[in-house]
Design a protein around this motif. Sequence first.
Motif: not given
Length: 475
Positions: A366-372, A411-418, A420-424, A460-466
């Motif tokens: 599910a996560v792979a399909a959403l990322l794609q 955000r898309a993965v956070e909103a994904l409903q599985l 078994e529950g949610r993932v991030s 559950n966050r985005v971090v830029m290099q450095g």
Amino acid sequence: MPVVLALLYVFGHGLVVALLPGPAGLGSFVFLTGAPLLAAAACLWRARADRAALGWRAIALALLLWAGGMGINMLDALSADRPDITPGASLLLYVLYGVPLVFILARSRRERWAISVIDGIMAALLGVLFFVHTQSFADHVGIDDQALANMQRMFDIQNLCIAVFAIVRWASCDVPERRSVFRALALYALAYLLVAYYINHFTSEQSFGAYNDLLIDVPFLLLALLALRRSPATGFVLQPRLARLVQAGGPIILPLLLLVVGTLVVDHARPLALAGFVLATLGFSLRSALLQIDLLERQAGLDQLARQDGLTGVANRRQFDAELQAEWNRARRSGSELALLLVDIDHFKAFNDAHGHPAGDRCLQAVAALLQHSAGRAGDSVARYGGEEFAVIVPGTALDGVQALAERLRRAVEALQLPEGRVSISVGIAFLHPPATADAGQLLADADAALYAAKRAGRNRVVMQGEAPAGADRR
């Protein structure tokens, strides 16, 4: 028990010959016709639940043709006023008996139906040409002392070819089901070759109804026993290279025999001979073209599997490494932007342990399909980097666009409903403009360091290099 029944069959045949000879050996004809019919029934029974069903059915068809020839011989012996076509009809069936056998011996392991049709047409024409040549000898049996010997020799050649081809296919086959077919056919063909040679050359002056008729039962009863035996065929197998050589050379059998037999009949059946030459050439060429198409399609499928992750359907690590290097080279030459996102599913091991591996596999898919789907542009590439980690290559996009893409994925993965529950996910970004690192591996190392910083800061966050991670944990 089947062996006992086979012995009783031969014993019963002997009693009928001794006690009830009947007119023109009628009782013996019943047993001579019944033996191939029993073997055909055994082959059809074996074909009901066997992966090599086509082989068993082809053998059964051959036996039915042979039984038909013997049945016509019986009618001919019982009625002296039968039309002249009767001997020719029985001879035709005896010749056509070999067609299904040669057809199955010439087949490769897996072939499309169109190739089977081509082989079937070539085998049928081969049978017709062989019949025409054999019939030319049969027409001169009463006026030419050598005609009968020549006709017997033709049947010897037919039986020898079938036996040799069957033994070679038996020795070279590594698929248990097909090996069982070729083992049964080889042992039967050897027995039939010896019995037919003895009957044709040493008892040809005797009519049906003698004790030597019992020998004719033996090959068919042997085949019935082999067909009823369900144990896998074992024994000597050729080296893999030789086995592949035999498999590749099998399709040459039919066109080669067509050319040879066509040459034999060219003097007394020129149109049929020419048809054999043309069909041998065109048939082999067409089946080769179809086989090449199959090989190209299979190669394309294998290439796809080599580049694709089997579980998620996105690119695998091998393909990712190749695409990252290619995009880094392109960005280095053109001076354009290049970004790499490493994505990790948060607490995936705990999710997998709590809900089981099938649920974990569904989560990855599910996560792979959403990322794609969310990566958007055709130039962006999503790959499974390993385990629960994914990578997204983003060429030619400004830094703010890359950051927006990463946040959109989060955000898309956070909103994904599985079920078994949610993932991030946690996302680490590495960005170059222009690429100044020594190699693409540095870009990967920077993205990995950013991903580690994101997980260390609470996931559950985005971090830029450095970049120093900021903000509260969003779990």
